[in-house]
Scaffold this active site. Structure first.
Site, PDB file in Angstrom:
ATOM      1  N   GLU A  44      -3.345   3.983  20.305  1.00 15.79           N
ATOM      2  CA  GLU A  44      -4.395   3.555  19.378  1.00 15.79           C
ATOM      3  C   GLU A  44      -5.236   2.506  20.095  1.00 15.79           C
ATOM      4  O   GLU A  44      -4.715   1.466  20.506  1.00 15.79           O
ATOM      5  CB  GLU A  44      -3.806   2.966  18.100  1.00 15.79           C
ATOM      6  CG  GLU A  44      -4.885   2.562  17.094  1.00 15.79           C
ATOM      7  CD  GLU A  44      -4.339   1.833  15.877  1.00 15.79           C
ATOM      8  OE1 GLU A  44      -5.042   1.792  14.848  1.00 15.79           O
ATOM      9  OE2 GLU A  44      -3.209   1.298  15.958  1.00 15.79           O
ATOM     10  N   ASP A 118     -15.391  -1.124  15.692  1.00 11.05           N
ATOM     11  CA  ASP A 118     -16.629  -1.860  15.475  1.00 11.05           C
ATOM     12  C   ASP A 118     -17.799  -0.878  15.571  1.00 11.05           C
ATOM     13  O   ASP A 118     -17.944  -0.178  16.570  1.00 11.05           O
ATOM     14  CB  ASP A 118     -16.769  -2.953  16.541  1.00 11.05           C
ATOM     15  CG  ASP A 118     -17.878  -3.946  16.229  1.00 11.05           C
ATOM     16  OD1 ASP A 118     -18.909  -3.527  15.656  1.00 11.05           O
ATOM     17  OD2 ASP A 118     -17.720  -5.135  16.570  1.00 11.05           O
ATOM     18  N   LYS A 122     -26.629  -1.705  16.144  1.00  9.32           N
ATOM     19  CA  LYS A 122     -27.907  -1.781  16.842  1.00  9.32           C
ATOM     20  C   LYS A 122     -27.952  -0.781  17.997  1.00  9.32           C
ATOM     21  O   LYS A 122     -26.981  -0.623  18.736  1.00  9.32           O
ATOM     22  CB  LYS A 122     -28.148  -3.195  17.357  1.00  9.32           C
ATOM     23  CG  LYS A 122     -28.303  -4.238  16.249  1.00  9.32           C
ATOM     24  CD  LYS A 122     -28.579  -5.617  16.831  1.00  9.32           C
ATOM     25  CE  LYS A 122     -28.753  -6.645  15.713  1.00  9.32           C
ATOM     26  NZ  LYS A 122     -29.019  -8.012  16.248  1.00  9.32           N
ATOM     27  N   THR A 191      -4.665   1.735   7.709  1.00 10.38           N
ATOM     28  CA  THR A 191      -4.766   0.478   8.441  1.00 10.38           C
ATOM     29  C   THR A 191      -5.063  -0.632   7.437  1.00 10.38           C
ATOM     30  O   THR A 191      -5.355  -0.375   6.268  1.00 10.38           O
ATOM     31  CB  THR A 191      -5.905   0.524   9.480  1.00 10.38           C
ATOM     32  OG1 THR A 191      -7.165   0.423   8.801  1.00 10.38           O
ATOM     33  CG2 THR A 191      -5.874   1.816  10.278  1.00 10.38           C
ATOM     34  N   GLU A 194      -8.595  -0.143   6.310  1.00 11.96           N
ATOM     35  CA  GLU A 194      -8.721   1.030   5.450  1.00 11.96           C
ATOM     36  C   GLU A 194      -8.362   0.693   4.010  1.00 11.96           C
ATOM     37  O   GLU A 194      -9.073   1.075   3.073  1.00 11.96           O
ATOM     38  CB  GLU A 194      -7.822   2.150   5.969  1.00 11.96           C
ATOM     39  CG  GLU A 194      -7.939   3.447   5.193  1.00 11.96           C
ATOM     40  CD  GLU A 194      -7.163   4.572   5.845  1.00 11.96           C
ATOM     41  OE1 GLU A 194      -7.120   5.663   5.270  1.00 11.96           O
ATOM     42  OE2 GLU A 194      -6.607   4.350   6.949  1.00 11.96           O
TER      43      GLU A 194
END
Length: 213
Positions: A44, A118, A122, A191, A194
């Site tokens: 992970e 993340d 932008k 998670t 989540e």
């Protein structure tokens, strides 16, 4: 999100080399020896506080798991879970997830999990997204032929971007969920993020993408 500083974290991590290897680059190509078996290895990237990888390791003792996290103040929480209930099929790595080929040999990994990465919304930060093509190339190098990425997020923009990125790279989109928690999918392990986002009413997206051999 601002991370809480934990001054004691580096010392604690250094005190448990059996769970977080000090020189993981020396294990490249030899992770089976580290686990003392030849079971499949799932990683992970961006494991956070470790809930997902810890629960997966408990549920699937026939699979070896490695949680990768760069933030020292975060991975120490995952370490606490492992100290409390030692799992022989779970290891943690305090390294940069963009440098996986330094720590894993070609075809050494069987699956990659990306959970609530993340989104870097932008455009100028596109190359930092964990589903950008350069990251995909790294995953492909360490994965077995036909290896898979399992990706979850609550961010619709990142999900749409990732579907396009996977497709443009030539990957197969095996299964796609546009509302995971209101689907027939079984065996979902949540998670921390989540659970938080789902409780707020956010839709959870999931995809299983496969590299072509």
């Amino acid at each position: 999100m601002r991370l809480r500083n934990k001054p004691e974290a580096p010392e604690k991590i250094a005190g448990y080399p059996q769970f977080i290897p000090e020189n993981p680059e020396e294990l490249k190509g030899n992770w089976s020896s580290r686990f003392d078996n030849n079971h499949p290895i799932h990683i992970e990237v961006g494991t956070g506080k470790g809930r997902f990888i810890y629960e997966m390791a408990k549920l699937h003792p026939e699979i070896n798991y490695i949680g990768i996290e760069l933030q020292v103040s975060v991975i120490v929480t995952a370490l606490d879970k492992l100290i409390e209930a030692e799992l022989p099929n779970l290891q943690l790595l305090h390294v940069n997830g963009g440098e996986l080929t330094q720590y894993f040999e070609a075809n050494e990994i069987d699956r990659v999990y990306l959970n609530f990465s993340d989104p870097w919304p932008k455009n100028k930060h596109e190359k930092r997204r964990l589903t950008y093509k350069t990251f995909l190339a790294g995953y492909e190098e360490i994965l077995v032929p036909n290896g898979e990425i399992h990706f979850k997020t609550d961010n619709q923009g990142l999900f749409e971007y990732s579907l396009a990125s996977f497709s443009q790279y030539g990957m197969i989109l095996k299964q796609v969920w546009l509302d995971l928690h209101n689907s027939s999918f079984e065996g979902n392990v949540m998670t921390e993020y989540e659970e938080k986002f789902s409780n707020k009413g956010n839709r959870i997206y999931r995809v299983e993408a496969q590299f072509r051999a």
